[in-house]
Design a protein around this motif. Sequence first.
Motif, mmCIF file in Angstrom:
data_model
loop_
_atom_site.group_PDB
_atom_site.id
_atom_site.type_symbol
_atom_site.label_atom_id
_atom_site.label_comp_id
_atom_site.label_asym_id
_atom_site.label_seq_id
_atom_site.Cartn_x
_atom_site.Cartn_y
_atom_site.Cartn_z
ATOM 1 N N SER A 85 0.971 -1.096 -0.052
ATOM 2 C CA SER A 85 0.167 -0.040 -0.097
ATOM 3 C C SER A 85 0.981 1.239 -0.061
ATOM 4 O O SER A 85 0.558 2.009 -0.829
ATOM 5 C CB SER A 85 -0.930 0.123 1.161
ATOM 6 O OG SER A 85 -1.638 1.142 1.284
ATOM 7 N N THR B 45 -4.483 5.112 0.213
ATOM 8 C CA THR B 45 -4.251 5.818 1.482
ATOM 9 C C THR B 45 -4.335 7.219 0.875
ATOM 10 O O THR B 45 -3.136 7.492 0.033
ATOM 11 C CB THR B 45 -3.026 5.554 2.188
ATOM 12 O OG1 THR B 45 -3.159 4.333 2.840
ATOM 13 C CG2 THR B 45 -2.840 6.521 3.682
ATOM 14 N N TYR C 151 -2.453 10.709 -3.056
ATOM 15 C CA TYR C 151 -2.113 9.330 -2.272
ATOM 16 C C TYR C 151 -0.709 9.467 -1.501
ATOM 17 O O TYR C 151 0.267 10.127 -2.060
ATOM 18 C CB TYR C 151 -2.086 8.170 -3.263
ATOM 19 C CG TYR C 151 -3.373 8.076 -3.880
ATOM 20 C CD1 TYR C 151 -3.400 7.609 -5.383
ATOM 21 C CD2 TYR C 151 -4.530 7.656 -3.149
ATOM 22 C CE1 TYR C 151 -4.582 7.522 -5.922
ATOM 23 C CE2 TYR C 151 -5.757 7.278 -3.849
ATOM 24 C CZ TYR C 151 -5.702 7.177 -5.375
ATOM 25 O OH TYR C 151 -6.922 6.959 -5.990
ATOM 26 N N PRO D 170 1.065 5.067 3.756
ATOM 27 C CA PRO D 170 0.525 4.906 5.403
ATOM 28 C C PRO D 170 1.445 4.654 6.459
ATOM 29 O O PRO D 170 1.546 3.723 7.114
ATOM 30 C CB PRO D 170 -0.207 3.684 4.865
ATOM 31 C CG PRO D 170 0.574 2.861 4.116
ATOM 32 C CD PRO D 170 1.190 3.708 3.340
ATOM 33 N N THR E 136 -1.493 9.069 8.536
ATOM 34 C CA THR E 136 -2.140 8.758 7.697
ATOM 35 C C THR E 136 -2.280 7.191 7.802
ATOM 36 O O THR E 136 -1.529 6.432 7.110
ATOM 37 C CB THR E 136 -1.736 9.159 6.309
ATOM 38 O OG1 THR E 136 -0.311 8.515 5.897
ATOM 39 C CG2 THR E 136 -1.625 10.710 6.092
ATOM 40 N N LEU F 183 -3.795 3.502 7.034
ATOM 41 C CA LEU F 183 -3.945 2.782 5.946
ATOM 42 C C LEU F 183 -5.376 2.703 5.297
ATOM 43 O O LEU F 183 -6.168 2.525 6.149
ATOM 44 C CB LEU F 183 -3.343 1.042 6.100
ATOM 45 C CG LEU F 183 -3.618 0.161 4.931
ATOM 46 C CD1 LEU F 183 -2.731 0.254 3.962
ATOM 47 C CD2 LEU F 183 -3.535 -1.245 5.451
ATOM 48 N N ASP F 184 -5.508 2.774 4.071
ATOM 49 C CA ASP F 184 -6.780 2.833 3.228
ATOM 50 C C ASP F 184 -7.682 4.049 3.972
ATOM 51 O O ASP F 184 -8.927 3.594 3.885
ATOM 52 C CB ASP F 184 -7.483 1.282 3.332
ATOM 53 C CG ASP F 184 -6.456 0.373 2.553
ATOM 54 O OD1 ASP F 184 -6.804 -0.676 2.909
ATOM 55 O OD2 ASP F 184 -6.039 0.769 1.650
ATOM 56 N N GLN F 185 -7.389 4.931 4.240
ATOM 57 C CA GLN F 185 -8.067 6.037 4.856
ATOM 58 C C GLN F 185 -8.046 7.335 4.152
ATOM 59 O O GLN F 185 -6.760 7.712 3.993
ATOM 60 C CB GLN F 185 -8.219 6.150 6.510
ATOM 61 C CG GLN F 185 -8.745 4.896 7.144
ATOM 62 C CD GLN F 185 -8.987 4.994 8.613
ATOM 63 O OE1 GLN F 185 -9.588 6.265 9.081
ATOM 64 N NE2 GLN F 185 -8.262 4.205 9.475
ATOM 65 N N GLN G 68 -9.866 11.771 10.074
ATOM 66 C CA GLN G 68 -10.118 10.772 8.944
ATOM 67 C C GLN G 68 -11.322 10.511 8.614
ATOM 68 O O GLN G 68 -12.265 10.630 9.337
ATOM 69 C CB GLN G 68 -9.517 9.121 9.385
ATOM 70 C CG GLN G 68 -7.883 9.171 9.374
ATOM 71 C CD GLN G 68 -7.134 9.760 10.258
ATOM 72 O OE1 GLN G 68 -7.463 9.790 11.617
ATOM 73 N NE2 GLN G 68 -5.953 10.591 9.724
#
Lengths: 185, 267
Positions: free
Chosen positions: A40, B160, B212, B215, B236, B238-240, B266
Amino acid sequence: MFYRHTTLAMLVALTLASAAPLGAEEAPFTAGQGLALASSAAKAWAADAKLVYLENDEDLDGDGAAARWGYLFHSQAKERSRAYSLDRNEIRQAQDLEFDFPAPPVSTEWLDSSRALALAEEKAGRDYRVEHGGRLSTMLLSRGLFHQADPDLSTWTIVFSSASAPSLFMLLDAEKGRVVRTWEG
Amino acid sequence: MKPSRQSARRNPGLAIALVLFLSALPGAIAFADETPRDVKVEQRSVQDNDLNSLRFLRANRDFLRTRLDRLLQRPDPAGRGEADLLDNRHLLLRSIMAEIDAARDSVRSENIALERRELLDSIDHLAKLDSQLTLMDRLLDDQEGRLRVIDEDLRGNQNTALIILLKGLPPDFEPEAIHIDESGGPSLRVSLAVETRAALRRGGIAQIYHEYVEPREHELRIGLGGRGEISFLVDTPLDQLSFLQLDLAHVVDSGDLNGIRARVWQD
């Protein structure tokens, strides 16, 4: 006397209860378990980032787990590589690799470090450790670097070390788990 | 008479106070804070730059580089160049598209058969109609399944991201640009036009950044064109989608930015 001991016991119990789980972020984990977080981060850095290498950043236990793993991604567009060092829960370090390393990406399917180690132990690792008082020192995943006869093969390189003997290197097919070759050095 | 026992008996409140104090020790469970919170300014490194990472790679750098060079220079027997591994997502989407095309052809041919039907009251025709409808149902179910696979695949690729907002500006302060830097990361300069500054003074909010990001915790250094600089730590997850709002309403001049108020939340 009873009151004093009771109070002391309560204080100790409350101290232990109020303490955070010791070293939660240091709990060992396998290489595959950290991949999602590392990937990610890499995608945020570069859309074309691909995993090209990983190795344990802290000592390994007998289950192929470590408290920290390093994941290296390469971006052809940026012509750079970026490394992420992760513990169980977070990225501890993110930095560009200081030298050029445009390695080919490892395959998308590979055995996790726990399985790879179990196979290596079964073949020769356990015998080496017992005979030479050795220990597992390194597990690294790469493609083509250690077996140029089949450069598209992603492999686990597993290194056992001993103070009294040359290190044992075992190369495993990272997808199928077959031992490709072993050597000492 | 023992003084310690008498002290405990005379002061049961001392034990209670001690219990409460111990409960508040660092390491006590913290509840998740879902409301926007003010960000504390700290001067520390966000990353453990002294951590050893990729030790084998760095220790054997020359050897591995040599092996890599040989790998990259190997001749391709077909002379076409080195092939890349196909992205599994690409292969999955291609196979789904092929299935959709095949299903579409099936539906088309069944539609043609239906249009040619003449006697619907015939039992034979009704039986065939029933089996064709059953086939349509199966094709629809298959299509739903494929859409579900695509939906799950897309949801698994959330990223993210960070949005930086500006609000507030005092009447006599005219910054022409805002600089946002991160060591080892991007450097951003956003011009603040006269209209933007006027809007900020009237209570407007300006979005100056939406990208982007990795994270992790980021240390962002903010400057407004002068000698002053201030740092903020922004986590920051993850995935938010994370928001950093910078309120400039209390900034006096570009040399002293301690008046900037930062909030992080967030979505």
